[in-house]
Motif scaffolding. Structure first.
Motif, short mmCIF file in Angstrom:
data_model
loop_
_atom_site.label_atom_id
_atom_site.label_comp_id
_atom_site.label_asym_id
_atom_site.label_seq_id
_atom_site.Cartn_x
_atom_site.Cartn_y
_atom_site.Cartn_z
N GLU A 18 -1.79 -9.63 9.24
CA GLU A 18 -2.67 -8.72 8.50
C GLU A 18 -3.68 -8.14 9.49
O GLU A 18 -3.96 -8.77 10.52
CB GLU A 18 -3.36 -9.53 7.39
CG GLU A 18 -4.56 -8.92 6.73
CD GLU A 18 -4.25 -7.76 5.80
OE1 GLU A 18 -3.55 -6.84 6.25
OE2 GLU A 18 -4.74 -7.78 4.65
N VAL A 59 8.33 4.47 13.11
CA VAL A 59 7.77 5.74 13.56
C VAL A 59 7.24 5.53 14.97
O VAL A 59 6.36 4.70 15.21
CB VAL A 59 6.65 6.22 12.62
CG1 VAL A 59 5.96 7.45 13.18
CG2 VAL A 59 7.21 6.49 11.23
N GLU A 107 9.77 2.86 7.06
CA GLU A 107 9.46 1.44 7.27
C GLU A 107 10.24 0.95 8.49
O GLU A 107 11.46 1.12 8.57
CB GLU A 107 9.82 0.64 6.01
CG GLU A 107 9.87 -0.87 6.19
CD GLU A 107 8.58 -1.48 6.77
OE1 GLU A 107 7.49 -1.20 6.26
OE2 GLU A 107 8.71 -2.26 7.76
N GLN A 108 9.51 0.32 9.42
CA GLN A 108 10.17 -0.12 10.65
C GLN A 108 11.16 -1.27 10.41
O GLN A 108 12.14 -1.43 11.14
CB GLN A 108 9.13 -0.52 11.70
CG GLN A 108 8.31 -1.74 11.35
CD GLN A 108 7.18 -2.02 12.33
OE1 GLN A 108 7.10 -1.37 13.37
NE2 GLN A 108 6.31 -2.96 12.02
N ASN A 125 2.44 -13.21 1.43
CA ASN A 125 1.05 -13.69 1.29
C ASN A 125 0.95 -14.83 0.28
O ASN A 125 1.95 -15.25 -0.32
CB ASN A 125 0.11 -12.52 0.95
CG ASN A 125 0.40 -11.91 -0.39
OD1 ASN A 125 0.26 -12.55 -1.42
ND2 ASN A 125 0.85 -10.66 -0.39
N TYR A 126 -0.26 -15.31 0.09
CA TYR A 126 -0.51 -16.45 -0.80
C TYR A 126 -0.24 -16.13 -2.28
O TYR A 126 0.14 -16.99 -3.06
CB TYR A 126 -1.96 -16.89 -0.59
CG TYR A 126 -2.54 -17.78 -1.65
CD1 TYR A 126 -2.11 -19.10 -1.80
CD2 TYR A 126 -3.54 -17.31 -2.50
CE1 TYR A 126 -2.67 -19.92 -2.78
CE2 TYR A 126 -4.10 -18.12 -3.47
CZ TYR A 126 -3.65 -19.41 -3.62
OH TYR A 126 -4.20 -20.21 -4.58
N GLY A 168 -5.67 -7.78 0.46
CA GLY A 168 -5.23 -6.51 -0.12
C GLY A 168 -4.18 -6.62 -1.21
O GLY A 168 -3.85 -5.62 -1.85
N PHE A 169 -3.64 -7.81 -1.42
CA PHE A 169 -2.56 -7.96 -2.42
C PHE A 169 -3.05 -7.54 -3.81
O PHE A 169 -2.43 -6.74 -4.49
CB PHE A 169 -2.08 -9.42 -2.40
CG PHE A 169 -0.95 -9.73 -3.34
CD1 PHE A 169 0.27 -9.09 -3.24
CD2 PHE A 169 -1.09 -10.72 -4.32
CE1 PHE A 169 1.33 -9.40 -4.09
CE2 PHE A 169 -0.04 -11.05 -5.17
CZ PHE A 169 1.16 -10.39 -5.06
N GLN A 170 -4.20 -8.08 -4.19
CA GLN A 170 -4.73 -7.75 -5.52
C GLN A 170 -5.09 -6.27 -5.61
O GLN A 170 -4.90 -5.64 -6.65
CB GLN A 170 -5.97 -8.63 -5.80
CG GLN A 170 -6.46 -8.57 -7.25
CD GLN A 170 -7.48 -7.45 -7.53
OE1 GLN A 170 -8.01 -6.83 -6.62
NE2 GLN A 170 -7.74 -7.22 -8.81
N GLY A 216 -6.80 -9.69 4.90
CA GLY A 216 -6.28 -10.86 4.17
C GLY A 216 -6.56 -10.83 2.68
O GLY A 216 -6.43 -11.85 2.01
N MET A 253 0.85 -1.20 0.00
CA MET A 253 0.00 0.00 0.00
C MET A 253 0.88 1.25 0.00
O MET A 253 0.65 2.18 -0.78
CB MET A 253 -0.93 0.02 1.22
CG MET A 253 -1.86 -1.17 1.32
SD MET A 253 -2.85 -1.43 -0.15
CE MET A 253 -3.34 -3.15 0.10
N GLY A 285 -2.63 -14.61 -4.29
CA GLY A 285 -3.88 -14.66 -5.06
C GLY A 285 -4.22 -13.29 -5.64
O GLY A 285 -4.30 -12.31 -4.91
N SER A 307 2.77 -8.02 2.65
CA SER A 307 2.88 -7.84 1.19
C SER A 307 3.84 -8.81 0.53
O SER A 307 3.68 -9.14 -0.65
CB SER A 307 3.31 -6.41 0.89
OG SER A 307 2.32 -5.51 1.35
#
Ligand SMILES: Cc1cc2nc3c(=O)[nH]c(=O)nc-3n(C[C@H](O)[C@H](O)[C@H](O)COP(=O)(O)OP(=O)(O)OC[C@H]3O[C@@H](n4cnc5c(N)ncnc54)[C@H](O)[C@@H]3O)c2cc1C
Length: 375
Positions: free
Chosen positions: A311, A177, A39-40, A51-52, A340-342, A338, A20, A54, A48
């Motif tokens: 997630e 942050v 980014e921590q 994930n699977y 948000g990849f697409q 679960g 994102m 899909g 990201s």
């Protein structure tokens, strides 16, 4: 060179270097906005990148389909946008039914999806087995989305981050942050490493940690961590030429070109504060059982690795995308439950639109933070 006491100024600061955050950074650079991503850990190392994989529109709620359709268009252009295809293959997504009532659900979904331009083909048991002889007797039928597919999240997440950096975004990794505030004009951020950033806009793209960032601004958004369980088999001869799911859940599976079957289902475990996750053996075997029920030829497959990831999940299973209900210039994009990849490439573009024009050209009202506001 900046020292830890310097303040870095930017148009847009983004907390979170997952898909994102980096897709938003890339879209914002196209609008000539200066961008810093904080980014921590390492960009793409959380949901990201693990994930699977899909890349699926089928099964999404009506409210998500416009965003998902927008994302689908972007997925076709990945090499031009991020410099590689990330092993994205539009092989099709087949959602199986185990009963007559599952079939009714698939038919009703097909009709709803058609009004969003998503074409699904519902197959009865005979048609299913004729087309996919490797599917077992237990399947009652299925619904095919011929141009859904899958991709390699490890490649995609890294490629979005690299593309954002090449486009001029500053990615500051190992920079958690710890404090953020808004003084009425500017956001001020301080990281654990001592870095300070000032920005006109702040994007909260911090995944399962999104609720914690919102809380720093006094905004209460319900989100709890979930840990989907994943595993992968040894390389096998080609069997499944599409991504599989099933009504009611239990498993989802896809076979990659190297032959391994990637399989998800059930939950692992984890610790948000430690940024650590673990798979569960019981979940792995349960998912394998569900898969073999539908694809018996995989009965002898050996699992060679399992993992999990974290997630954020909201009470209504919809993400939070859009302006904060409390602070002007603060935009949220987290809690993708679960799935948000697409969506990620489209979410990045929407966030860039919200920064540059204050409006999204794709409907996002259903994802408003305002829906959780108590006063
Ligand atoms: C195991 C698993 C399987 C999944 N399968 C699919 C699938 O098949 N299809 C699909 O569409 N979706 C799937 N998803 C969901 C998808 O991966 C996520 O919705 C998506 O990656 C979310 O992206 P993100 O950028 O919001 O989150 P993340 O990738 O988690 O990125 C958020 C980043 O914010 C950083 N961060 C947090 N707090 C701070 C802070 N204070 N300071 C700095 N940085 C911070 C984190 O370190 C993290 O890198 C799955 C998720 C998991 C976990």
């Amino acid at each position: 060179m900046s020292t830890t006491t310097d303040i870095l100024d930017t148009d847009v600061a983004i907390i979170g270097g997952g898909l994102m955050g980096t897709s938003a950074a890339l879209a914002l650079r196209r609008q000539q906005r200066s961008v810093i991503v904080l980014e921590q850990g390492w960009c793409g190392a959380q949901a990201s990148g693990v994930n699977y994989g899909g890349v699926r529109r089928q099964g999404r709620s009506a409210s998500q389909l416009p965003l998902s359709q927008r994302a689908h268009t972007i997925w076709q252009q990945l090499p031009q946008i991020i410099g590689c295809d990330g092993e994205y293959r539009a092989t099709g997504h087949l959602k199986l039914a185990r009963s007559e009532s599952d079939m009714q659900e698939l038919l009703a979904y097909r009709d709803m999806a058609a009004s969003h331009g998503l074409v699904l083909e519902v197959l009865d048991a005979a048609a299913l087995r004729q087309r996919y002889p490797w599917i077992g007797e237990r399947a009652f039928g299925g619904s095919l989305c011929a141009d859904d597919g899958h991709a390699n999240p490890r490649l995609i997440a890294a490629a979005f981050a690299s593309a954002a950096e090449r486009a001029g975004a500053r990615l500051l990794q190992q920079n958690a942050v710890e404090q953020c505030h808004f003084d009425g004009n500017y956001f001020g951020l301080q990281t654990r490493a001592g870095l300070r950033v000032r920005s006109r806009f702040l994007l909260n793209c911090s995944g399962a940690w999104g609720k914690q960032i919102a809380q720093q601004f006094g905004e209460v958004i319900p989100e709890q961590p979930i840990y989907p369980n994943m595993c992968v088999t040894e390389p096998l001869p080609p069997i499944m030429n599409l991504s599989l799911g099933v009504v009611g859940g239990g498993f989802y599976a896809r076979q990659v070109e190297r032959g391994n079957v990637v399989l998800g289902g059930g939950r692992g475990t984890g610790n948000l504060a430690l940024q650590g996750t673990r798979p569960r053996v019981a979940s792995t075997f349960a998912a394998l059982g569900h898969l073999v029920d539908m694809v018996p030829v995989l009965g002898h497959a050996t699992i060679i690795r399992s993992w999990s990831g974290v997630e954020g999940e909201t009470p209504d299973h919809q993400p939070v995308i859009g302006p904060s209900a409390k602070v002007p210039g603060l935009l949220h994009a987290f809690g993708f439950c679960g799935a948000g990849f697409q969506l990620a490439p489209a979410v990045g573009e929407v966030l860039a639109e919200l920064v540059t024009s204050g409006e999204s050209t794709t409907p996002i009202d259903a994802f408003s933070a305002q829906r959780f506001a108590t006063q």
